[in-house]
Design an enzyme around this catalytic site. Sequence first.
Site, PDB file in Angstrom:
ATOM      1  N   HIS A  73      -2.667  -9.679   0.870  1.00  0.00           N
ATOM      2  CA  HIS A  73      -1.801  -8.546   1.226  1.00  0.00           C
ATOM      3  C   HIS A  73      -0.407  -9.054   1.619  1.00  0.00           C
ATOM      4  O   HIS A  73      -0.085  -9.179   2.794  1.00  0.00           O
ATOM      5  CB  HIS A  73      -2.452  -7.762   2.369  1.00  0.00           C
ATOM      6  CG  HIS A  73      -1.618  -6.667   2.948  1.00  0.00           C
ATOM      7  ND1 HIS A  73      -0.688  -5.953   2.219  1.00  0.00           N
ATOM      8  CD2 HIS A  73      -1.594  -6.138   4.209  1.00  0.00           C
ATOM      9  CE1 HIS A  73      -0.120  -5.046   2.994  1.00  0.00           C
ATOM     10  NE2 HIS A  73      -0.646  -5.151   4.212  1.00  0.00           N
ATOM     11  N   CYS A 118       3.645  -2.015   5.676  1.00  0.00           N
ATOM     12  CA  CYS A 118       2.768  -2.249   4.511  1.00  0.00           C
ATOM     13  C   CYS A 118       2.996  -1.286   3.354  1.00  0.00           C
ATOM     14  O   CYS A 118       2.487  -1.515   2.260  1.00  0.00           O
ATOM     15  CB  CYS A 118       1.311  -2.191   4.953  1.00  0.00           C
ATOM     16  SG  CYS A 118       0.943  -3.329   6.305  1.00  0.00           S
ATOM     17  N   CYS A 160      -2.674   1.992   4.860  1.00  0.00           N
ATOM     18  CA  CYS A 160      -2.330   2.242   6.254  1.00  0.00           C
ATOM     19  C   CYS A 160      -1.034   1.495   6.544  1.00  0.00           C
ATOM     20  O   CYS A 160      -0.660   0.570   5.822  1.00  0.00           O
ATOM     21  CB  CYS A 160      -3.445   1.792   7.188  1.00  0.00           C
ATOM     22  SG  CYS A 160      -3.925   0.056   7.026  1.00  0.00           S
TER      23      CYS A 160
END
Length: 420
Positions: free
Chosen positions: A375, A118, A405
Amino acid sequence: MAATQRLSSVLAHLNPISESTGRAKLLQKNPDDIVITYAARTPLTKAKKGALKDTPIDDLLIALLTIVREQSNLDPSLVEDVCLGNVLAPGQGYMARSSVLAAGYPVTTAASVANRFCSSGLLAVQQIANQILAGSIEVGIAIGAESMSTCPDDGAPVLSKKITEHALAGQNLQPMGQTSENVAAQFGITREMQDAFAARSFQRAERAQKEGWSKDEIVPIKVTVKDPKTGEPKEVLADRDDGVRYGTMKESLGKIRAAFPQWKPSATTGGNASQITDGAAAVLLMKRSKAEELGQKILGKFVAATIVGLEPRIMGIGPSYAIPKVLGKTGLKVEDVDVFEINEAFASMGVYCVEKLGLDPEKVNPRGGAIALGHPLGCTGARQVVTALSELRRQNKRIAVTSMCVGTGMGMAGVFVSEH
């Protein structure tokens, strides 16, 4: 002159002014600063449903890189490297370099890929910035992109017994949803707290969209969409984020069933977790001296980024470690920061990080976050930079921290300054 500068420095320490030393230092302008002269993103659209659902990752890259080339007022032959942040696409190396060439950059423009789950988009920004700082290149583009419609996330592959039977490494077999429940259980993050956090994200995104705050972030792109019933293709203009659910309230979110009933406390739902989404974002970087030489308008500057590791089973709380680390490295205090863009992978980690760090909720994701917007894994780190710079301009503020995160137990954070 040197003696005068030393005296001024001593006096500044003895008589601190209202603006902290760290903040004042960051706002100074130096020839070797790594600056951003162009920043934009595509709309973020729902995977399998939205306007980008039939756009392969290479076409998404070509579309955005072409816009950067056309709108940046920069000779494309000056771009020496393009670093792609991407997580899911197969053949990333082939795709990155080929897309750069197809977007109209010369054969001299290289390409590379950054993949740290991510944080890949932010890692791409850091990779280009580091190359410029080291003198390896003078001009580069960081682009984060993900097509979750066409490149599904299949989770962890088959791994060695030395990993699966290891107390820490074996935790990486846990799906992301399980790590969200782990955070909620370990730190007492209730379902009500998570739904309240998620509702605020939707409400802020709704306001931002209705009032046009994100218009200077988003560059519309023409794409082909297939009719889900007939398969007939048609060209459409993708120009807005489509994950924002107007009128969302905590009470309505509270009616959604648990997404992971197999893991306690089963408080994560489709309404308080990030959406599966397609999208891309790009940032053009160079030294301040180079930008001034080329007559490029400076939007802001990259200050620093850092990474931390933590237990994979509670990977969501990574920002609670990464943000203090990057603040310490840049001499900033929490109150020096005007905007925090923290990726809302799950409301459980969002609630925890805001409370643990003692952040002013009004400063966190003022336009909503991944729960409302989506996302796209490799895109998010770059998208946050584009959003943060736009929001700083809107508020007439200066300093932003972006953070997320990272699956497998990490957290990343970056510091940026707007020079609007």
